[in-house]
Design a protein around this motif. Structure first.
Motif, short mmCIF file in Angstrom:
data_model
loop_
_atom_site.label_atom_id
_atom_site.label_comp_id
_atom_site.label_asym_id
_atom_site.label_seq_id
_atom_site.Cartn_x
_atom_site.Cartn_y
_atom_site.Cartn_z
N PHE A 1 -7.33 -2.36 -3.50
CA PHE A 1 -5.88 -1.97 -3.96
C PHE A 1 -6.37 -1.00 -5.77
O PHE A 1 -6.26 0.34 -5.29
N SER A 2 -7.66 -1.79 -6.00
CA SER A 2 -7.72 -0.50 -6.96
C SER A 2 -8.91 0.95 -6.36
O SER A 2 -8.48 1.59 -7.20
N LEU B 1 2.88 1.22 -3.40
CA LEU B 1 2.05 1.83 -4.43
C LEU B 1 1.81 3.79 -4.30
O LEU B 1 1.49 4.77 -5.05
N ASP C 1 -4.93 -3.37 -11.47
CA ASP C 1 -5.31 -5.17 -10.41
C ASP C 1 -5.78 -5.77 -11.47
O ASP C 1 -6.67 -5.95 -11.46
N GLY D 1 -5.83 3.17 -5.77
CA GLY D 1 -5.22 3.32 -6.77
C GLY D 1 -6.03 4.64 -7.53
O GLY D 1 -5.22 5.36 -8.42
N LYS E 1 -0.37 -5.25 -10.96
CA LYS E 1 0.20 -5.41 -10.09
C LYS E 1 -1.30 -7.33 -10.32
O LYS E 1 -1.72 -7.18 -10.77
N SER F 1 0.73 -0.89 0.33
CA SER F 1 0.02 -0.04 0.09
C SER F 1 1.26 0.74 0.50
O SER F 1 0.70 1.55 -0.45
#
Length: 290
Positions: A85-86, A65, A77, A89, A187, A62
């Motif tokens: 994470f999406s 990123l 992703d 991001g 990723k 995290s």
């Protein structure tokens, strides 16, 4: 748990009491991550439980990123799970950037859409497909709902929580030409299928921007069960000018308070890959990937 000092005491409490209790006596809540994003969680599942407890999943990833993605970037992703994470991001790349959230599980795909709506992430394009080296139908098996992110195509003969099929495509069939031209980070977290995913990605590697970074969680034992090898994957990346860096991957609750307070950058890795390892591939040639 999130804000109190004394990280050692928090770590022990999380490891020996809170983590097992929330797994066995699950709670369903809408919680905010440490970054302020909202997620509807069920603490029976590992990732969702850690979001509830700590407000973050994979602290080192995290943090990396957050240092890597900038406004206007594209983030891909692969194996998006519930969209942790999406969503992160999406906020980092802003309205001029975009996120491609690729998730094979129909259940998790719906969760990605839910969390995109919950966080007003209009720049997320969610694709309910798998990624591989060719077009084909894949069967996914989930052994335990205590870790729903472990949906895998690796052969499994034991009792299963669920099974489903979905269509798989090479990365070039999922991404648009604009995605390929602008992507900053890809990723890949696909529970053993990373060999075929990277083979499908290989024809695009020469078309990506020079500062692209590709994060791959490598699981050598699972890869071997599918007839793949970590060595082949690493050689593919080397041939295309990528250097290898490693991020820590400790999923124990006791490790999280320290990792959150002291995230580390990717470090140059030259040793063999013997177990589950989070690797970052970059054309930058350095000892530490800043």
């Amino acid at each position: 748990m999130r804000n109190a000092p004394l990280s050692l005491a928090k770590a022990q409490m999380a490891e020996h009491w809170l983590n097992p209790r929330l797994r066995e006596h699950p709670r369903r809540r809408v919680v905010r991550s440490a970054a302020g994003d909202a997620f509807a969680v069920d603490t029976k599942d590992l990732i969702q439980r850690y979001l509830y407890l700590f407000g973050v999943w994979e602290p080192h990833m995290s943090h990396w990123l957050e240092t890597r993605l900038k406004p206007g970037d594209v983030f891909v992703d692969v194996g998006a799970n519930i969209g942790v994470f999406s969503v992160l991001g999406s906020r980092l790349v802003g309205s001029t950037g975009s996120v491609v959230a690729i998730e094979a599980s129909p259940t998790f795909h719906r969760r990605v859409l839910q969390h995109a709506e919950l966080n007003h992430c209009e720049n997320i394009r969610a694709a309910n497909v798998a990624v591989s080296d060719e077009r084909k139908t894949l069967t996914f098996v989930l052994a335990s709902s205590n870790n729903m992110g472990a949906n895998s195509i690796v052969p499994y003969d034991g009792s299963a929580e669920s099974r489903f099929e979905n269509e798989a495509f090479p990365m070039a069939d999922v991404l648009t030409p604009d995605d390929v031209a602008r992507v900053r980070v890809i990723k890949i977290d696909v529970e053993g299928a990373e060999g075929s995913v990277v083979r499908g990605l290989a024809p695009l590697l020469g078309e990506l921007r020079t500062d692209v970074a590709i994060a791959v969680e490598i699981t050598p034992e699972r890869m071997e069960l599918l007839g793949d090898s970590a060595g082949e994957l690493l050689e593919t990346m080397r041939k295309h000018g990528f250097h290898m860096y490693r991020l820590p991957t400790d999923y124990s609750a006791v490790s999280y308070p320290h990792a959150i307070r002291h995230p580390v950058p990717p470090i140059r890795w030259r040793d063999p890959i013997l177990g589950e390892t989070e690797l970052i591939f970059s054309r930058v040639d350095a000892e530490i990937l800043r």
